[in-house]
Design a protein around this motif. Structure first.
Motif, PDB file in Angstrom:
ATOM      1  N   MET A   1      17.910  29.236  27.806  1.00 48.40           N
ATOM      2  CA  MET A   1      17.924  29.417  26.375  1.00 48.40           C
ATOM      3  C   MET A   1      18.451  28.137  25.732  1.00 48.40           C
ATOM      4  SD  MET A   1      19.523  32.635  24.551  1.00 48.40           S
ATOM      5  CE  MET A   1      18.556  33.322  23.318  1.00 48.40           C
ATOM      6  N   HIS A   2      17.665  27.574  24.854  1.00 54.28           N
ATOM      7  CA  HIS A   2      18.034  26.314  24.231  1.00 54.28           C
ATOM      8  C   HIS A   2      18.521  26.570  22.806  1.00 54.28           C
ATOM      9  CE1 HIS A   2      18.121  22.418  22.658  1.00 54.28           C
ATOM     10  NE2 HIS A   2      16.846  22.222  22.423  1.00 54.28           N
ATOM     11  N   TRP A   3      19.633  25.972  22.453  1.00 52.86           N
ATOM     12  CA  TRP A   3      20.217  26.120  21.109  1.00 52.86           C
ATOM     13  C   TRP A   3      19.866  24.890  20.287  1.00 52.86           C
ATOM     14  CZ3 TRP A   3      22.440  29.601  18.088  1.00 52.86           C
ATOM     15  CH2 TRP A   3      23.151  29.176  16.976  1.00 52.86           C
ATOM     16  N   ASP A   4      19.084  25.100  19.194  1.00 50.61           N
ATOM     17  CA  ASP A   4      18.730  23.950  18.366  1.00 50.61           C
ATOM     18  C   ASP A   4      19.423  23.988  17.008  1.00 50.61           C
ATOM     19  OD1 ASP A   4      17.379  25.982  17.145  1.00 50.61           O
ATOM     20  OD2 ASP A   4      15.398  25.069  17.300  1.00 50.61           O
ATOM     21  N   GLY A   5      20.192  25.025  16.739  1.00 50.32           N
ATOM     22  CA  GLY A   5      20.966  25.117  15.508  1.00 50.32           C
ATOM     23  C   GLY A   5      20.166  25.585  14.302  1.00 50.32           C
ATOM     24  N   ASP A   6      18.923  25.902  14.476  1.00 46.89           N
ATOM     25  CA  ASP A   6      18.087  26.341  13.355  1.00 46.89           C
ATOM     26  C   ASP A   6      17.773  27.821  13.530  1.00 46.89           C
ATOM     27  OD1 ASP A   6      16.527  26.434  11.149  1.00 46.89           O
ATOM     28  OD2 ASP A   6      14.867  25.273  11.981  1.00 46.89           O
ATOM     29  N   HIS A   7      18.621  28.668  12.979  1.00 41.76           N
ATOM     30  CA  HIS A   7      18.471  30.110  13.156  1.00 41.76           C
ATOM     31  C   HIS A   7      17.315  30.684  12.347  1.00 41.76           C
ATOM     32  CE1 HIS A   7      22.159  30.216  15.324  1.00 41.76           C
ATOM     33  NE2 HIS A   7      22.884  29.790  14.293  1.00 41.76           N
ATOM     34  N   MET A   8      16.978  30.060  11.251  1.00 39.26           N
ATOM     35  CA  MET A   8      16.012  30.662  10.336  1.00 39.26           C
ATOM     36  C   MET A   8      14.656  29.965  10.391  1.00 39.26           C
ATOM     37  SD  MET A   8      18.383  31.595   7.116  1.00 39.26           S
ATOM     38  CE  MET A   8      17.267  32.836   6.539  1.00 39.26           C
ATOM     39  N   GLY A   9      14.447  29.083  11.297  1.00 40.95           N
ATOM     40  CA  GLY A   9      13.160  28.445  11.454  1.00 40.95           C
ATOM     41  C   GLY A   9      12.746  27.602  10.261  1.00 40.95           C
ATOM     42  N   GLY A  10      13.669  26.946   9.603  1.00 36.78           N
ATOM     43  CA  GLY A  10      13.348  26.084   8.474  1.00 36.78           C
ATOM     44  C   GLY A  10      13.443  26.766   7.118  1.00 36.78           C
ATOM     45  N   TRP A  11      13.665  28.054   7.076  1.00 34.19           N
ATOM     46  CA  TRP A  11      13.736  28.788   5.801  1.00 34.19           C
ATOM     47  C   TRP A  11      15.129  28.779   5.188  1.00 34.19           C
ATOM     48  CZ3 TRP A  11       9.861  30.508   2.920  1.00 34.19           C
ATOM     49  CH2 TRP A  11       8.614  30.606   3.512  1.00 34.19           C
ATOM     50  N   GLY A  12      16.131  28.438   5.935  1.00 32.05           N
ATOM     51  CA  GLY A  12      17.506  28.502   5.453  1.00 32.05           C
ATOM     52  C   GLY A  12      17.750  27.679   4.207  1.00 32.05           C
ATOM     53  N   MET A  13      17.378  26.434   4.191  1.00 33.10           N
ATOM     54  CA  MET A  13      17.624  25.565   3.051  1.00 33.10           C
ATOM     55  C   MET A  13      16.750  25.965   1.866  1.00 33.10           C
ATOM     56  SD  MET A  13      19.585  23.219   2.289  1.00 33.10           S
ATOM     57  CE  MET A  13      19.880  21.737   1.417  1.00 33.10           C
ATOM     58  N   GLY A  14      15.501  26.285   2.105  1.00 36.48           N
ATOM     59  CA  GLY A  14      14.593  26.691   1.033  1.00 36.48           C
ATOM     60  C   GLY A  14      15.038  27.974   0.352  1.00 36.48           C
ATOM     61  N   MET A  15      15.461  28.924   1.132  1.00 35.91           N
ATOM     62  CA  MET A  15      15.944  30.189   0.563  1.00 35.91           C
ATOM     63  C   MET A  15      17.241  29.977  -0.202  1.00 35.91           C
ATOM     64  SD  MET A  15      13.735  32.493   1.110  1.00 35.91           S
ATOM     65  CE  MET A  15      14.540  34.049   0.911  1.00 35.91           C
ATOM     66  N   GLY A  16      18.063  29.073   0.266  1.00 38.69           N
ATOM     67  CA  GLY A  16      19.308  28.766  -0.436  1.00 38.69           C
ATOM     68  C   GLY A  16      19.038  28.214  -1.823  1.00 38.69           C
ATOM     69  N   TRP A  17      18.072  27.307  -1.942  1.00 37.53           N
ATOM     70  CA  TRP A  17      17.716  26.746  -3.246  1.00 37.53           C
ATOM     71  C   TRP A  17      17.105  27.811  -4.147  1.00 37.53           C
ATOM     72  CZ3 TRP A  17      19.697  22.619  -5.119  1.00 37.53           C
ATOM     73  CH2 TRP A  17      20.093  21.591  -4.274  1.00 37.53           C
ATOM     74  N   LEU A  18      16.292  28.681  -3.573  1.00 35.93           N
ATOM     75  CA  LEU A  18      15.681  29.748  -4.360  1.00 35.93           C
ATOM     76  C   LEU A  18      16.743  30.696  -4.901  1.00 35.93           C
ATOM     77  CD1 LEU A  18      13.112  31.202  -5.355  1.00 35.93           C
ATOM     78  CD2 LEU A  18      13.145  32.473  -3.204  1.00 35.93           C
ATOM     79  N   VAL A  19      17.668  31.077  -4.067  1.00 33.51           N
ATOM     80  CA  VAL A  19      18.748  31.966  -4.501  1.00 33.51           C
ATOM     81  C   VAL A  19      19.593  31.284  -5.578  1.00 33.51           C
ATOM     82  CG1 VAL A  19      20.884  33.106  -3.767  1.00 33.51           C
ATOM     83  CG2 VAL A  19      18.820  33.302  -2.371  1.00 33.51           C
ATOM     84  N   LEU A  20      19.881  30.011  -5.403  1.00 34.48           N
ATOM     85  CA  LEU A  20      20.663  29.268  -6.390  1.00 34.48           C
ATOM     86  C   LEU A  20      19.910  29.197  -7.722  1.00 34.48           C
ATOM     87  CD1 LEU A  20      23.159  27.611  -7.085  1.00 34.48           C
ATOM     88  CD2 LEU A  20      21.928  25.585  -6.276  1.00 34.48           C
ATOM     89  N   ALA A  21      18.613  28.908  -7.679  1.00 31.55           N
ATOM     90  CA  ALA A  21      17.815  28.821  -8.903  1.00 31.55           C
ATOM     91  C   ALA A  21      17.777  30.172  -9.622  1.00 31.55           C
ATOM     92  CB  ALA A  21      16.401  28.354  -8.579  1.00 31.55           C
ATOM     93  N   LEU A  22      17.603  31.253  -8.873  1.00 37.96           N
ATOM     94  CA  LEU A  22      17.600  32.586  -9.490  1.00 37.96           C
ATOM     95  C   LEU A  22      18.964  32.936 -10.072  1.00 37.96           C
ATOM     96  CD1 LEU A  22      15.430  34.591  -6.941  1.00 37.96           C
ATOM     97  CD2 LEU A  22      14.797  33.849  -9.249  1.00 37.96           C
ATOM     98  N   LEU A  23      20.023  32.537  -9.422  1.00 37.60           N
ATOM     99  CA  LEU A  23      21.368  32.783  -9.925  1.00 37.60           C
ATOM    100  C   LEU A  23      21.602  32.040 -11.240  1.00 37.60           C
ATOM    101  CD1 LEU A  23      24.175  34.039  -9.428  1.00 37.60           C
ATOM    102  CD2 LEU A  23      24.775  31.946  -8.227  1.00 37.60           C
ATOM    103  N   VAL A  24      21.218  30.780 -11.280  1.00 39.28           N
ATOM    104  CA  VAL A  24      21.379  29.992 -12.510  1.00 39.28           C
ATOM    105  C   VAL A  24      20.531  30.586 -13.627  1.00 39.28           C
ATOM    106  CG1 VAL A  24      20.904  27.735 -13.563  1.00 39.28           C
ATOM    107  CG2 VAL A  24      22.034  27.867 -11.333  1.00 39.28           C
ATOM    108  N   LEU A  25      19.291  30.960 -13.341  1.00 48.68           N
ATOM    109  CA  LEU A  25      18.421  31.575 -14.336  1.00 48.68           C
ATOM    110  C   LEU A  25      19.032  32.878 -14.855  1.00 48.68           C
ATOM    111  CD1 LEU A  25      15.685  31.519 -15.820  1.00 48.68           C
ATOM    112  CD2 LEU A  25      14.771  32.851 -13.917  1.00 48.68           C
ATOM    113  N   GLY A  26      19.574  33.675 -13.968  1.00 45.25           N
ATOM    114  CA  GLY A  26      20.215  34.926 -14.371  1.00 45.25           C
ATOM    115  C   GLY A  26      21.418  34.690 -15.281  1.00 45.25           C
TER     116      GLY A  26
END
Length: 92
Positions: free
Chosen positions: A1-26
């Motif tokens: 089992m190889h650990w590459d540190g990417d649990h979300m397959g590249g979605w982690g940073m993108g989802m973080g920005w989306l959540v932040l943008a929705l929070l600011v809009l709210g």
């Protein structure tokens, strides 16, 4: 089992920005609603306070209210003038 540190397959940073943008809009929408409530533009339906009818309407009604409050006119005269103002509003 190889650990590459990417649990979300590249979605982690993108989802973080989306959540932040929705929070600011709210937050922006919430601030706009609060300003509207405090300025008295939201929450008055038809038949509510006459102050929502425009600047001329505000001034005429305010002057009438002040004259009545100072005792310059009696209740009968106040009611008659208020009705005239309301009829003028209905014609516009």
């Amino acid at each position: 089992m190889h650990w590459d540190g990417d649990h979300m397959g590249g979605w982690g940073m993108g989802m973080g920005w989306l959540v932040l943008a929705l929070l600011v809009l709210g937050i922006v929408v919430l601030i706009m609603i609060m300003v509207g409530i405090f300025r008295g533009r939201i929450g008055r339906g038809p038949g509510g306070d006459d102050r929502a009818q425009g600047p001329e309407r505000n001034r005429a009604r305010d002057m009438l209210d002040e004259r009545y409050a100072r005792g310059e006119i009696d209740a009968t005269e106040y009611d008659e003038k208020r009705r005239r103002l309301e009829n003028r509003k209905d014609k516009d």
